[in-house]
Design a protein around this motif. Structure first.
Motif, PDB file in Angstrom:
ATOM      1  N   LYS A 138       8.006  71.608  74.349  1.00 65.68           N
ATOM      2  CA  LYS A 138       8.469  72.597  75.399  1.00 65.68           C
ATOM      3  C   LYS A 138       7.378  73.849  75.184  1.00 65.68           C
ATOM      4  CE  LYS A 138      12.601  75.175  76.856  1.00 65.68           C
ATOM      5  NZ  LYS A 138      13.870  75.394  76.601  1.00 65.68           N
ATOM      6  N   VAL A 139       7.417  74.460  73.951  1.00 65.10           N
ATOM      7  CA  VAL A 139       6.624  75.762  73.962  1.00 65.10           C
ATOM      8  C   VAL A 139       5.124  75.527  73.664  1.00 65.10           C
ATOM      9  CG1 VAL A 139       8.659  76.496  72.314  1.00 65.10           C
ATOM     10  CG2 VAL A 139       6.870  75.444  71.038  1.00 65.10           C
ATOM     11  N   ASN A 140       4.680  74.184  73.765  1.00 63.52           N
ATOM     12  CA  ASN A 140       3.111  73.674  74.061  1.00 63.52           C
ATOM     13  C   ASN A 140       2.702  74.434  72.499  1.00 63.52           C
ATOM     14  OD1 ASN A 140       0.755  72.876  74.833  1.00 63.52           O
ATOM     15  ND2 ASN A 140       0.544  74.914  75.909  1.00 63.52           N
ATOM     16  N   PHE A 141       3.323  74.119  71.382  1.00 61.26           N
ATOM     17  CA  PHE A 141       2.662  74.672  70.211  1.00 61.26           C
ATOM     18  C   PHE A 141       1.175  74.105  69.731  1.00 61.26           C
ATOM     19  CE2 PHE A 141       2.411  75.112  65.701  1.00 61.26           C
ATOM     20  CZ  PHE A 141       3.118  76.228  65.150  1.00 61.26           C
TER      21      PHE A 141
ATOM     22  N   THR B 228      -1.962  75.901  60.327  1.00 64.82           N
ATOM     23  CA  THR B 228      -1.249  74.694  60.360  1.00 64.82           C
ATOM     24  C   THR B 228      -1.911  73.495  60.801  1.00 64.82           C
ATOM     25  OG1 THR B 228       0.833  73.744  60.710  1.00 64.82           O
ATOM     26  CG2 THR B 228       0.080  75.136  62.338  1.00 64.82           C
ATOM     27  N   ARG B 229      -1.765  72.393  60.355  1.00 69.02           N
ATOM     28  CA  ARG B 229      -1.985  71.261  61.181  1.00 69.02           C
ATOM     29  C   ARG B 229      -1.177  71.316  62.560  1.00 69.02           C
ATOM     30  NH1 ARG B 229      -0.828  66.404  57.141  1.00 69.02           N
ATOM     31  NH2 ARG B 229      -1.892  65.363  58.460  1.00 69.02           N
ATOM     32  N   THR B 230      -1.251  70.340  63.458  1.00 74.45           N
ATOM     33  CA  THR B 230      -0.642  70.068  64.604  1.00 74.45           C
ATOM     34  C   THR B 230       0.940  70.005  64.254  1.00 74.45           C
ATOM     35  OG1 THR B 230      -0.755  67.802  64.749  1.00 74.45           O
ATOM     36  CG2 THR B 230      -2.261  68.964  66.006  1.00 74.45           C
ATOM     37  N   PHE B 231       1.947  70.501  65.086  1.00 73.04           N
ATOM     38  CA  PHE B 231       3.291  70.465  64.961  1.00 73.04           C
ATOM     39  C   PHE B 231       3.748  69.410  65.375  1.00 73.04           C
ATOM     40  CE2 PHE B 231       6.457  73.441  63.231  1.00 73.04           C
ATOM     41  CZ  PHE B 231       5.478  74.321  62.406  1.00 73.04           C
ATOM     42  N   THR B 232       3.125  68.464  66.220  1.00 71.04           N
ATOM     43  CA  THR B 232       3.597  67.198  66.603  1.00 71.04           C
ATOM     44  C   THR B 232       3.413  66.106  65.535  1.00 71.04           C
ATOM     45  OG1 THR B 232       1.545  66.817  67.826  1.00 71.04           O
ATOM     46  CG2 THR B 232       3.288  67.518  69.165  1.00 71.04           C
ATOM     47  N   ASN B 233       2.670  66.396  64.235  1.00 68.92           N
ATOM     48  CA  ASN B 233       2.502  65.583  63.221  1.00 68.92           C
ATOM     49  C   ASN B 233       3.955  65.231  62.479  1.00 68.92           C
ATOM     50  OD1 ASN B 233       2.444  66.019  60.115  1.00 68.92           O
ATOM     51  ND2 ASN B 233       0.718  64.751  60.874  1.00 68.92           N
ATOM     52  N   ASP B 234       4.143  64.145  62.147  1.00 67.48           N
ATOM     53  CA  ASP B 234       5.322  63.615  61.507  1.00 67.48           C
ATOM     54  C   ASP B 234       5.939  64.727  60.554  1.00 67.48           C
ATOM     55  OD1 ASP B 234       5.434  61.342  62.912  1.00 67.48           O
ATOM     56  OD2 ASP B 234       4.452  60.130  61.348  1.00 67.48           O
TER      57      ASP B 234
END
Length: 332
Positions: A327-330, A151-157
């Motif tokens: 929080k989970v430092n994904f 996956t791409r980063t989970f902080t991506n929109d």
């Protein structure tokens, strides 16, 4: 003499139309919008100027204030549309054509309007992943996928919006467990864009990935990426108590809007059957106007049931979703 007077009158009435223009700030590359803006100009004589603003659009509009030259903003992801509204840089637009859009794809206060939808789906390797092996978003946290997900980063929109939708369906505790489960199943640290994940599947680094539907259309038409695309199939997962997560590309009129009348004409055009067909054929997205068919390529991906969760609810939950992801430092 009569001919000269008539010509003069026609010229006088035509000049203001030809001199009209609309200025757009866009998160989308101008070449994606050009077929639409060219069709609008051909129909109305109104010129369209597009400035690509990759980052800081809200801050730019706030700094410009009433002096902003921008009439419209066009962007992707409901969170960005909500951010623009919350910052006070857009205005409400009351219009019959825009009000006809599905209620869950427009702002309740008429500050922004969806133009197309895209589904957040799973790309699955055609041979290494069996039909029916993944059917829900909840499935992604199953240990059977350990070492098989990219996956791409989970902080991506796009992934924040998906997480916000999961949060709306299941609550914070279950969402935290879901994020931890997916993280434990990753084949590698999150990186790249959606197409990079498909390349990784093709290369054997992982078996499935999350992605937006329209990227398949972009890849199959790119000689360098067609082989990646042909190694996977699209799966439309659902929430256990809902449908497939969809997001939007959308538009809003700026608070300044120096060319408001011309901008409104462009907004009305963008939700017309003609413009929606152009969107469907060129950008491989789903039209928001009922009765406008998807492109032949997109129809080949199959049917699905979109989740009926209002996008405004997803937008409201975005900050909490981002907090849980961090929080989970994904992405760590």
């Amino acid at each position: 003499m009569r001919s000269l007077i008539l010509a003069s009158l026609l010229g006088a009435t035509a000049l203001p139309v030809l001199a009209q223009e609309v200025n757009i700030y866009s998160h989308r590359q101008p070449e994606l919008l050009k077929p639409l803006t060219d069709a609008f100009t051909a129909e109305t004589g109104i010129a369209v100027n597009t400035a690509y603003v990759d980052k800081g659009m809200t801050e730019r509009l706030q700094a410009e204030g009433d002096r902003s030259p921008a009439d419209l903003v066009m962007t992707v992801d409901v969170a960005r549309l909500g951010e623009l509204k919350d910052a006070g840089v857009t205005q409400a637009v009351e219009d019959e054509a825009l009000a006809a859009l599905p209620a869950n794809l427009r702002d309740a206060d008429n500050q922004w309007f969806g133009l197309t939808t895209r589904a957040r789906i799973v790309y699955a390797h055609k041979e290494r992943v069996a039909d029916g092996e993944v059917t829900t978003y909840e499935d992604l946290a199953d240990p059977k996928w350990k070492g098989r997900i990219c996956t791409r980063t989970f902080t991506n929109d796009y992934n924040v919006a998906l997480t916000a939708a999961f949060l709306a369906h299941h609550g914070a505790e279950a969402t935290t467990a879901w994020l931890e489960g997916i993280k434990a199943n990753l084949a590698r640290k999150p990186e790249g864009g959606d197409r990079d994940q498909v390349k990784a599947i093709w290369a054997g680094e992982c078996d499935i990935s999350l992605g937006n539907t329209y990227y398949m259309g972009q890849m199959v038409n790119d000689p360098e990426q067609a082989e990646w695309a042909n190694s996977v199939r699209i799966v439309f997962p659902t929430f256990e108590n809902g449908g497939t997560h969809v997001n939007v590309s959308g538009m809003a009129m700026t608070k300044a809007a120096p060319n408001r009348d011309a901008a409104l004409k462009l907004m009305e055009f963008l939700v017309s059957d003609e413009a929606q067909r152009i969107y469907a054929e060129t950008n491989h997205e789903f039209p928001v106007v009922e009765g406008v068919a998807r492109s032949e390529l997109v129809q080949g991906w199959g049917d699905f049931t979109p989740d009926d969760l209002a996008l405004t609810e997803i937008s409201k939950l975005r900050p909490e979703a981002l907090t849980l992801i961090e929080k989970v430092n994904f992405d760590g």
